[in-house]
Enzyme design. Structure first.
Site, PDB file in Angstrom:
ATOM      1  N   PRO A 112       0.815  -1.219   0.000  1.00 29.93           N
ATOM      2  CA  PRO A 112       0.000   0.000   0.000  1.00 29.93           C
ATOM      3  C   PRO A 112       0.849   1.271   0.000  1.00 29.93           C
ATOM      4  O   PRO A 112       0.341   2.353  -0.265  1.00 29.93           O
ATOM      5  CB  PRO A 112      -0.830  -0.091   1.285  1.00 29.93           C
ATOM      6  N   GLU A 118       1.429  -8.288   8.762  1.00 27.62           N
ATOM      7  CA  GLU A 118       1.591  -6.835   8.923  1.00 27.62           C
ATOM      8  C   GLU A 118       2.422  -6.244   7.799  1.00 27.62           C
ATOM      9  O   GLU A 118       2.499  -5.032   7.626  1.00 27.62           O
ATOM     10  CB  GLU A 118       2.260  -6.501  10.264  1.00 27.62           C
ATOM     11  N   ARG A 167      -2.544  -8.292 -21.011  1.00 23.23           N
ATOM     12  CA  ARG A 167      -3.390  -7.706 -22.066  1.00 23.23           C
ATOM     13  C   ARG A 167      -2.589  -6.881 -23.051  1.00 23.23           C
ATOM     14  O   ARG A 167      -3.016  -6.659 -24.172  1.00 23.23           O
ATOM     15  CB  ARG A 167      -4.467  -6.798 -21.456  1.00 23.23           C
ATOM     16  N   ASP A 186      -9.322   0.494 -25.188  1.00 23.38           N
ATOM     17  CA  ASP A 186      -9.675   0.368 -23.775  1.00 23.38           C
ATOM     18  C   ASP A 186      -9.510   1.691 -23.028  1.00 23.38           C
ATOM     19  O   ASP A 186      -8.703   2.532 -23.416  1.00 23.38           O
ATOM     20  CB  ASP A 186      -8.762  -0.661 -23.084  1.00 23.38           C
TER      21      ASP A 186
HETATM   22  N1  SAH Z   1       0.445  -3.067   7.661  1.00 28.68           N
HETATM   23  C1  SAH Z   1       0.488  -2.749   6.271  1.00 28.68           C
HETATM   24  C2  SAH Z   1      -0.507  -3.588   5.462  1.00 28.68           C
HETATM   25  C3  SAH Z   1      -0.095  -4.974   5.269  1.00 28.68           C
HETATM   26  S1  SAH Z   1      -1.210  -5.837   4.266  1.00 28.68           S
HETATM   27  C4  SAH Z   1       0.102  -1.290   6.094  1.00 28.68           C
HETATM   28  O1  SAH Z   1      -0.755  -0.817   6.828  1.00 28.68           O
HETATM   29  O2  SAH Z   1       0.624  -0.644   5.181  1.00 28.68           O
HETATM   30  C5  SAH Z   1      -0.285  -7.260   3.825  1.00 28.68           C
HETATM   31  C6  SAH Z   1       0.301  -7.257   2.435  1.00 28.68           C
HETATM   32  O3  SAH Z   1      -0.725  -7.153   1.477  1.00 28.68           O
HETATM   33  C7  SAH Z   1       1.263  -6.127   2.113  1.00 28.68           C
HETATM   34  O4  SAH Z   1       2.555  -6.418   2.546  1.00 28.68           O
HETATM   35  C8  SAH Z   1       1.162  -6.053   0.594  1.00 28.68           C
HETATM   36  O5  SAH Z   1       2.042  -6.974  -0.027  1.00 28.68           O
HETATM   37  C9  SAH Z   1      -0.261  -6.482   0.319  1.00 28.68           C
HETATM   38  N2  SAH Z   1      -1.160  -5.343   0.059  1.00 28.68           N
HETATM   39  C10 SAH Z   1      -2.179  -4.925   0.840  1.00 28.68           C
HETATM   40  N3  SAH Z   1      -2.834  -3.882   0.297  1.00 28.68           N
HETATM   41  C11 SAH Z   1      -2.223  -3.614  -0.871  1.00 28.68           C
HETATM   42  C12 SAH Z   1      -2.423  -2.635  -1.893  1.00 28.68           C
HETATM   43  N4  SAH Z   1      -3.378  -1.720  -1.813  1.00 28.68           N
HETATM   44  N5  SAH Z   1      -1.598  -2.662  -2.969  1.00 28.68           N
HETATM   45  C13 SAH Z   1      -0.619  -3.572  -3.073  1.00 28.68           C
HETATM   46  N6  SAH Z   1      -0.370  -4.512  -2.123  1.00 28.68           N
HETATM   47  C14 SAH Z   1      -1.155  -4.537  -1.036  1.00 28.68           C
END
Ligand code: SAH
Length: 252
Positions: free
Chosen positions: A89, A116, A154, A169
């Site tokens: 994220p 996490e 794609r 697209d």
């Molecule tokens: N504690 C972290 C979230 C971990 S979620 C925070 O708050 O930032 C667990 C895993 O899911 C992450 O390490 C990532 O690889 C994936 N993930 C979760 N949401 C994502 C998103 N919006 N985009 C890409 N990967 C994501």
């Protein structure tokens, strides 16, 4: 193109690759997607991939060693990847522009986080880039990895049967796609726009351009700043914007 995905849930990735356009592209050898089970790169009896966070707090963190080993094994078997993507994220927002850039590479690795998150040394010393698929938190990187692979696939010539379909697209030229209709021409009293059944190809083309521009102007006007528009579209857009301005004045 070859994409290696490192995950603790390989079956989740494999399920996503098993249907539709992606499955067909893989079957035809237009792209190779290899799933790597992170647990195979552990060295203890319990195949441990996670540990408690330093400093305390909730949840578990993916350990660095198995991830480094996995990428090193991929390098040994198929050469150095041009990009090691960590999905997170915290990453740069994934977009059609990013998809186009990645689709031009020959070898990429995607690392899926869980719990996490991942020990930050992986981000700093192993990943070459971080991508996010949107401002929300998922429980793991598997769905983001599949989203990225699908968008890339794609763009590989031959994966989608009709190249024109990809070129038209949404986002491919910076604007949204026009609305689509199929038979029946009238359904529960709702008719398909007359022009689409008229057989006038020139008119249909113009209607679609106008429709796509109207939609983009209404919903995602910020896209228009970087859109690649032909002369006809520039004229239509100018007219639409003047009309909008006129309507705004009319309300004053
Ligand atoms: N504690 C972290 C979230 C971990 S979620 C925070 O708050 O930032 C667990 C895993 O899911 C992450 O390490 C990532 O690889 C994936 N993930 C979760 N949401 C994502 C998103 N919006 N985009 C890409 N990967 C994501």
């Amino acid at each position: 193109m070859r994409i290696d995905i490192v995950t603790i849930f390989p079956r989740m990735i494999e399920a996503g690759l098993a249907e539709g356009i992606l499955a067909r592209g893989i079957q035809r050898g237009l792209l190779t997607v290899a799933t790597r089970d992170l647990r195979e790169f552990t060295d203890d009896r319990h195949r441990t991939v996670d540990d408690v966070p330093y400093g305390g707090g909730p949840g578990m963190v993916l350990k660095p060693e198995p991830l480094f080993r996995a990428v090193e094994a991929i390098e040994r078997s198929s050469g150095a990847p041009q990009s090691v993507v960590l999905v997170s994220p915290h990453g740069r927002p994934f977009s059609q522009v990013e998809a186009t850039r990645l689709a031009a590479l020959e070898r990429i690795v995607i690392l899926c986080g869980r719990y996490e998150g991942i020990d930050d040394r992986v981000r700093e010393h192993l990943a070459t880039e971080e991508l996010s698929i949107g401002d929300y938190v998922l429980s793991g990187g598997e769905l983001p990895a599949l989203v990225i692979v699908d968008a890339l696939a794609r763009l590989i010539p031959g994966v989608v049967g009709d190249e024109d379909s990809v070129a038209g697209d949404s986002f491919s030229r910076g604007i949204l796609d026009y609305a689509h209709f199929t038979r029946p021409a009238e359904f529960r009293g709702w008719k398909v726009p007359d022009v689409l059944v008229s057989g006038h190809h020139g008119e249909i083309r113009k209607w679609r351009k106008r429709q796509a521009l109207e939609l983009t102007l209404e919903r995602r006007p910020e896209l228009l700043a970087d859109a690649e528009l032909d002369m006809e579209e520039q004229d239509i857009l100018r007219e639409l914007m003047e009309r909008k301005k006129g309507a705004a004045h009319g309300r004053d």
